[in-house]
Design a protein around this motif. Sequence first.
Motif, mmCIF file in Angstrom:
data_model
loop_
_atom_site.group_PDB
_atom_site.id
_atom_site.type_symbol
_atom_site.label_atom_id
_atom_site.label_comp_id
_atom_site.label_asym_id
_atom_site.label_seq_id
_atom_site.Cartn_x
_atom_site.Cartn_y
_atom_site.Cartn_z
ATOM 1 N N PRO A 114 -1.522 -6.790 -10.210
ATOM 2 C CA PRO A 114 -0.636 -6.675 -11.384
ATOM 3 C C PRO A 114 -0.935 -5.447 -12.234
ATOM 4 N N CYS A 115 -2.225 -5.107 -12.339
ATOM 5 C CA CYS A 115 -2.612 -3.931 -13.125
ATOM 6 C C CYS A 115 -2.050 -2.658 -12.507
ATOM 7 N N LEU A 116 -2.165 -2.521 -11.197
ATOM 8 C CA LEU A 116 -1.667 -1.333 -10.510
ATOM 9 C C LEU A 116 -0.142 -1.270 -10.551
ATOM 10 N N LEU A 117 0.504 -2.426 -10.408
ATOM 11 C CA LEU A 117 1.969 -2.453 -10.492
ATOM 12 C C LEU A 117 2.455 -2.038 -11.877
ATOM 13 N N LYS A 118 1.707 -2.411 -12.889
ATOM 14 C CA LYS A 118 2.073 -2.055 -14.271
ATOM 15 C C LYS A 118 2.116 -0.542 -14.447
ATOM 16 N N VAL A 119 1.207 0.157 -13.781
ATOM 17 C CA VAL A 119 1.204 1.627 -13.837
ATOM 18 C C VAL A 119 2.307 2.179 -12.932
ATOM 19 N N ALA A 120 2.471 1.567 -11.760
ATOM 20 C CA ALA A 120 3.402 2.083 -10.756
ATOM 21 C C ALA A 120 4.854 2.046 -11.211
ATOM 22 N N ILE A 147 -1.705 -10.107 -0.101
ATOM 23 C CA ILE A 147 -0.419 -9.967 -0.790
ATOM 24 C C ILE A 147 0.447 -11.212 -0.599
ATOM 25 N N GLU A 148 0.210 -11.956 0.479
ATOM 26 C CA GLU A 148 1.047 -13.115 0.792
ATOM 27 C C GLU A 148 1.107 -14.107 -0.367
ATOM 28 N N ILE A 149 0.054 -14.165 -1.157
ATOM 29 C CA ILE A 149 -0.015 -15.116 -2.266
ATOM 30 C C ILE A 149 1.154 -14.926 -3.228
ATOM 31 N N LYS A 150 1.485 -13.690 -3.528
ATOM 32 C CA LYS A 150 2.591 -13.410 -4.454
ATOM 33 C C LYS A 150 3.524 -12.359 -3.860
ATOM 34 N N LYS A 151 3.773 -12.484 -2.561
ATOM 35 C CA LYS A 151 4.479 -11.425 -1.838
ATOM 36 C C LYS A 151 5.877 -11.155 -2.373
ATOM 37 N N LYS A 152 6.653 -12.200 -2.642
ATOM 38 C CA LYS A 152 8.044 -12.011 -3.069
ATOM 39 C C LYS A 152 8.132 -11.222 -4.370
ATOM 40 N N LYS A 153 7.321 -11.601 -5.335
ATOM 41 C CA LYS A 153 7.344 -10.913 -6.628
ATOM 42 C C LYS A 153 6.852 -9.473 -6.471
ATOM 43 N N TYR A 154 5.824 -9.309 -5.666
ATOM 44 C CA TYR A 154 5.238 -7.987 -5.431
ATOM 45 C C TYR A 154 6.259 -7.057 -4.775
ATOM 46 N N ILE A 158 8.240 -3.421 -5.756
ATOM 47 C CA ILE A 158 8.178 -2.227 -4.915
ATOM 48 C C ILE A 158 9.590 -1.758 -4.562
ATOM 49 N N LYS A 159 10.473 -2.695 -4.223
ATOM 50 C CA LYS A 159 11.866 -2.332 -3.934
ATOM 51 C C LYS A 159 12.524 -1.703 -5.154
ATOM 52 N N GLY A 160 12.214 -2.251 -6.334
ATOM 53 C CA GLY A 160 12.765 -1.692 -7.565
ATOM 54 C C GLY A 160 12.321 -0.256 -7.787
ATOM 55 N N ILE A 161 11.063 0.029 -7.480
ATOM 56 C CA ILE A 161 10.528 1.390 -7.607
ATOM 57 C C ILE A 161 11.256 2.337 -6.654
ATOM 58 N N ILE A 162 11.477 1.886 -5.429
ATOM 59 C CA ILE A 162 12.174 2.711 -4.430
ATOM 60 C C ILE A 162 13.620 2.972 -4.849
ATOM 61 N N ALA A 179 5.102 3.933 -1.697
ATOM 62 C CA ALA A 179 5.931 2.752 -2.000
ATOM 63 C C ALA A 179 6.529 2.197 -0.708
ATOM 64 N N TRP A 180 7.068 3.069 0.133
ATOM 65 C CA TRP A 180 7.604 2.633 1.424
ATOM 66 C C TRP A 180 6.500 2.072 2.306
ATOM 67 N N ASN A 181 5.341 2.688 2.245
ATOM 68 C CA ASN A 181 4.196 2.232 3.024
ATOM 69 C C ASN A 181 3.879 0.768 2.696
ATOM 70 N N SER A 182 3.857 0.467 1.404
ATOM 71 C CA SER A 182 3.579 -0.909 0.977
ATOM 72 C C SER A 182 4.658 -1.862 1.463
ATOM 73 N N LEU A 183 5.907 -1.470 1.303
ATOM 74 C CA LEU A 183 7.027 -2.344 1.658
ATOM 75 C C LEU A 183 7.059 -2.645 3.156
ATOM 76 N N ILE A 184 6.930 -1.605 3.970
ATOM 77 C CA ILE A 184 7.018 -1.782 5.421
ATOM 78 C C ILE A 184 5.797 -2.519 5.964
ATOM 79 N N ILE A 185 4.609 -2.079 5.575
ATOM 80 C CA ILE A 185 3.390 -2.644 6.162
ATOM 81 C C ILE A 185 3.153 -4.077 5.711
#
Length: 399
Positions: A114-120, A147-154, A158-162, A179-185
């Motif tokens: 969540p901390c990293l997403l807040k910056v991203a 990431i599976e724990i909160k994958k949908k929200k995460y 990421i999609k919003g950033i893209i 951002a794409w790296n996170s989404l695809i992988i």
Amino acid sequence: MKEILDEMNKKEFRSTFTTYPFNKIHKMIEEKKLSMENAIVLLKHVGYYKVLLNLWNSAFHSSLLCGRFEKMIVDEDEKNKEKNENLLADLCECYAMLFNYYISSEELFFICVPCLLKVAVKKEEDEVIQKEVEIALLSLSNIREGIEIKKKKYLKKIKGIIKYHQKHHNLTHLAYQSAWNSLIIVNSFYGDLEKKVENELHFGMEATRELEELEGCVDWKRKGKDAERGIKMKDFAIVDRWLDIIEIYFEYIEICDEEHVELLRCMKRLCRAARENYINVVLRCCGIFVKMIIFQPNLIVFNVLLKGGVFDFILMEIHNQTFDDCMAGEFLIFFLNVSRKMKEKEKDETEEVKRILFDKMEEEGFEDVIASFHEMFDFLSSEYFYGLSLNVSDYYLNA
């Protein structure tokens, strides 16, 4: 120290950053010979380089410094109103980048992500903010497990950033790739890479545009030791990271439209630019072409490979006979898999459809080329494949 890191190649990095220097940094902080602020600056550079070039290094995990960072992250997060958000973000970035693909505990995961997403998600186009976002997204791209724990929200974020970048172009090349790296992988890691990644976000078109822009930024004529250098070759490293996720993407998403044809044409141009001094790029692309043949339906994959000029490129390289043995091996593997695939029958593929495809390949002159290799295929695919003569290109005499 930053200048030294910038000049390191992969081998030098691995031999330098063992557990000892991380323990040494820990000791210098303890003895107040190195401020935490300076330590963070140094470790950000180390982590940035490690993730950018996809280096596996476990030295940080077993160091005393790792334990210190884990305690500092938890302690800072528990401060609530007195929490230093910037310090917490710096700690999380260092920790996420220095680890290999995961965060060691669920507690730390729920603090760091969540901390990293807040910056991203910051949208300002100021250069300082863009750099902060770049490092945050690069850090997130290095987290694959948990990431599976909160994958949908995460992934929604990421999609919003893209999507925001596609409209406003606020990210650096590395930030957007991360951002794409996170989404695809992350999606592929849990086995549910969705078709809407293509339909909504147009991965094929975006990857093509990014690779074309990066191709123009790389000095493909650079030779020798300079070609191995790290941060000075940042754009080249981003190209390599794009190839990583393109390879995963084509394992999960069925190719079917013009966007994928353009992406293959772009990869072909990339191979031509890189073939003289960056043979690994050509090998990577050829490996992707082979995986496409293996994972994709017959008619679709051959049509796209034909339209994308992949057969033309490989055949031209064979006729030129200017390739080395590694490339020769990849070309043989390509045609070996083409031959195997042409003998298979897909569930929904009629003999008529198959005949039309073969006729098209024959018109282009590829059917004869493939047939010319048939006699050696059984031998090449035997258990002694890797025991063949080192002069693999000798096997192209009948091409």
